[in-house]
Design an enzyme around this catalytic site. Structure first.
Site, mmCIF file in Angstrom:
data_model
loop_
_atom_site.group_PDB
_atom_site.id
_atom_site.type_symbol
_atom_site.label_atom_id
_atom_site.label_comp_id
_atom_site.label_asym_id
_atom_site.label_seq_id
_atom_site.Cartn_x
_atom_site.Cartn_y
_atom_site.Cartn_z
ATOM 1 N N TRP A 1 0.412 3.895 1.717
ATOM 2 C CA TRP A 1 0.558 4.823 0.588
ATOM 3 C C TRP A 1 0.839 6.212 1.177
ATOM 4 O O TRP A 1 0.046 6.683 2.018
ATOM 5 C CB TRP A 1 -0.761 4.814 -0.202
ATOM 6 C CG TRP A 1 -0.800 5.680 -1.411
ATOM 7 C CD1 TRP A 1 0.173 5.821 -2.356
ATOM 8 C CD2 TRP A 1 -1.904 6.511 -1.828
ATOM 9 N NE1 TRP A 1 -0.257 6.680 -3.337
ATOM 10 C CE2 TRP A 1 -1.518 7.106 -3.039
ATOM 11 C CE3 TRP A 1 -3.171 6.787 -1.311
ATOM 12 C CZ2 TRP A 1 -2.353 7.985 -3.731
ATOM 13 C CZ3 TRP A 1 -3.997 7.649 -1.995
ATOM 14 C CH2 TRP A 1 -3.592 8.241 -3.194
ATOM 15 N N ASP B 1 -9.969 1.149 2.151
ATOM 16 C CA ASP B 1 -9.530 1.737 0.886
ATOM 17 C C ASP B 1 -9.461 0.624 -0.158
ATOM 18 O O ASP B 1 -8.687 -0.326 -0.022
ATOM 19 C CB ASP B 1 -8.148 2.397 1.078
ATOM 20 C CG ASP B 1 -7.707 3.163 -0.168
ATOM 21 O OD1 ASP B 1 -8.409 3.075 -1.195
ATOM 22 O OD2 ASP B 1 -6.667 3.843 -0.111
ATOM 23 N N LYS C 1 -7.522 2.367 -11.601
ATOM 24 C CA LYS C 1 -6.692 1.268 -12.092
ATOM 25 C C LYS C 1 -7.529 0.246 -12.857
ATOM 26 O O LYS C 1 -7.183 -0.166 -13.947
ATOM 27 C CB LYS C 1 -5.985 0.563 -10.930
ATOM 28 C CG LYS C 1 -5.332 1.489 -9.935
ATOM 29 C CD LYS C 1 -4.011 2.044 -10.413
ATOM 30 C CE LYS C 1 -3.695 3.374 -9.765
ATOM 31 N NZ LYS C 1 -2.825 3.388 -8.652
HETATM 32 N N1 PMP Z 1 -5.563 4.408 -2.407
HETATM 33 C C1 PMP Z 1 -4.452 3.754 -2.741
HETATM 34 C C2 PMP Z 1 -3.907 2.729 -1.811
HETATM 35 C C3 PMP Z 1 -3.813 4.024 -3.952
HETATM 36 O O1 PMP Z 1 -2.705 3.355 -4.270
HETATM 37 C C4 PMP Z 1 -4.366 4.987 -4.821
HETATM 38 C C5 PMP Z 1 -3.734 5.306 -6.132
HETATM 39 N N2 PMP Z 1 -2.383 5.290 -6.199
HETATM 40 C C6 PMP Z 1 -5.523 5.650 -4.415
HETATM 41 C C7 PMP Z 1 -6.101 5.326 -3.201
HETATM 42 C C8 PMP Z 1 -6.185 6.741 -5.192
HETATM 43 O O2 PMP Z 1 -6.328 6.574 -6.513
HETATM 44 P P1 PMP Z 1 -7.024 7.643 -7.456
HETATM 45 O O3 PMP Z 1 -7.203 8.914 -6.721
HETATM 46 O O4 PMP Z 1 -6.083 7.794 -8.599
HETATM 47 O O5 PMP Z 1 -8.318 7.032 -7.849
#
Ligand code: PMP
Length: 400
Positions: free
Chosen positions: A132, A212, A247
């Site tokens: 990411w 993660d 999500k």
């Molecule tokens: N890690 C990964 C791999 C992600 O894809 C995302 C969201 N796109 C996140 C962390 C962080 O998500 P958020 O900060 O929206 O909770």
């Protein structure tokens, strides 16, 4: 004096510019497979029913908007830890794991980055190639030395051997970021046998894993997706886990997540948590409360939890079916084999294997938007339009 004169413009986030290009595209058959949010059959990112019900309860019962503590809501922390590690986790029983509530998974990653830089100085941070893109900037901006281990080859195949070979040569004590499931951007996940091998290398090289966990429930199921995290938490004394509720609870804009830290014993956890509260205080003081209150309300109530579990399962199954449907729609074009990986990948994203030039043609000629790397958000596919999408893909990559 003009203080800001020498500050240049930074290029915008490519995914956000893609969203904007999609918004102004007047093609009636346009399709957005770019931005990484779940979409339902209407193309909307819904608020789960369980969230709405929890919000109604909160509206009636909430008595104060005063600050939550530095680690956030303790009930949220406990319940999320149980969701991630399982109710029978040895780390929970030994009181050697703690959660610090953060603004989303991104906040948890940033807090982890600060923690590593301050308290594990000199340790390098290893990311999968690709990963990411925000991982790259979060850790670099926090001042860490970022390096990469191979993950997916140029021919769009997961290469576990290359990954293990690289991990077994990185400096002892370095931090290795692993995606628990639903790898973003590729959708290629490790098998259980692969995870066991990664664990052996992690032990042998005395690496510190940072897992993660942003898509719990979107891969093979809530419990199944946690398999790798629980394996590591059971086998290792120390571990960092970033958990996102964006999500799986549909709480994207409420910024809900946590950094979970496992320590060798309960005593050490107290020291580490004092440091995390200090670091968090300097980043955002105290975390936003609403999303975490919603999650705690849902997880604490069996009925609400069941509603949520069912909704999450429906989202997961929908994405799995869309994967299978797309591959089936590509079959008449002689492309089922070439794109078979799409139905094996997990989570919302797929590294389709389409080249940047093919992605550009899809956008310019068919108003189908995906990220230049060939990453498609499978949840953005409209099941009514498999045929149209398959025809466009066939046209740009020479199918029948
Ligand atoms: N890690 C990964 C791999 C992600 O894809 C995302 C969201 N796109 C996140 C962390 C962080 O998500 P958020 O900060 O929206 O909770």
């Amino acid at each position: 004096m003009n203080h800001f004169q020498s500050i240049a413009r930074v290029p915008g986030d490519p995914i956000l510019s893609l969203m904007e290009a999609y918004r102004v595209d007047s093609h009636p058959g346009k399709l957005d497979l770019g931005v990484g949010v779940y979409k339902d059959t209407q193309g909307l990112t819904p608020i789960p029913k369980a969230v709405k019900l929890a919000e109604q309860r909160l509206l009636e019962c909430e008595t104060s908007k005063s600050y939550v503590g530095g680690h956030g809501d303790p009930l949220f922390g406990q319940l999320l830890t149980r969701l991630v590690l399982g109710a029978d986790s040895k780390a929970i029983t030994a009181q050697r794991v703690g959660a610090t509530q953060t603004p989303g998974g991104t906040g948890a990653l940033r807090l982890a980055a600060d923690f590593i830089r301050h308290h594990l100085p000199g340790r390098g941070l290893w990311l999968s190639a690709p990963t990411w893109p925000i991982h790259e900037s979060i850790f670099a901006e926090a001042g860490l030395q970022v390096s990469h281990y191979p993950y997916v080859d140029a021919d769009n195949r997961l290469n576990v051997e290359a990954m293990l070979a690289a991990l077994s040569h990185i400096p002892r004590g370095d931090v290795v970021l692993l995606h628990a499931c639903c790898h973003n951007p590729t959708g290629f996940d490790l098998s259980q046998a692969d995870w066991l091998r990664v664990l052996e290398v992690v032990k042998a090289r005395e690496l510190l894993p940072l897992i993660d966990f942003a898509y719990q429930g979107f891969g093979d199921g809530l419990e199944q997706d946690a398999w790798s995290v629980r394996l590591f938490a059971d086998a290792l004394p120390e571990l960092l886990i970033t958990s996102s509720c964006s999500k799986n609870f549909g709480l994207y804009r409420e910024r809900t997540g946590a950094l979970l830290v496992c320590t060798a014993d309960a005593e050490k956890l107290i020291d580490i948590r004092s440091q995390l509260a200090f670091l968090a205080r300097n980043l955002w003081s105290t975390p936003p409360a609403h999303g975490a209150a919603v999650v705690a309300t849902i997880l604490a109530d069996e009925e609400l939890k069941n509603v949520w579990v069912d909704e999450l399962e429906q989202m997961r199954v929908r994405v799995t079916r869309l994967r299978e449907g797309l591959v089936a729609a590509l079959a008449p074009h002689g492309l089922a084999q070439r794109f078979a990986h799409i139905s094996q990948q997990r989570g919302m994203f797929s590294y389709t294997g389409l080249s940047p030039a093919q992605v550009k043609r899809l956008r310019e000629e068919y108003s189908i938007y995906m990220v230049g790397s060939g990453r498609a958000n499978i949840a953005g596919i409209d099941a009514q339009r498999f045929t149209q999408l398959a025809q466009a893909i066939a046209a740009v990559c020479g199918g029948r």
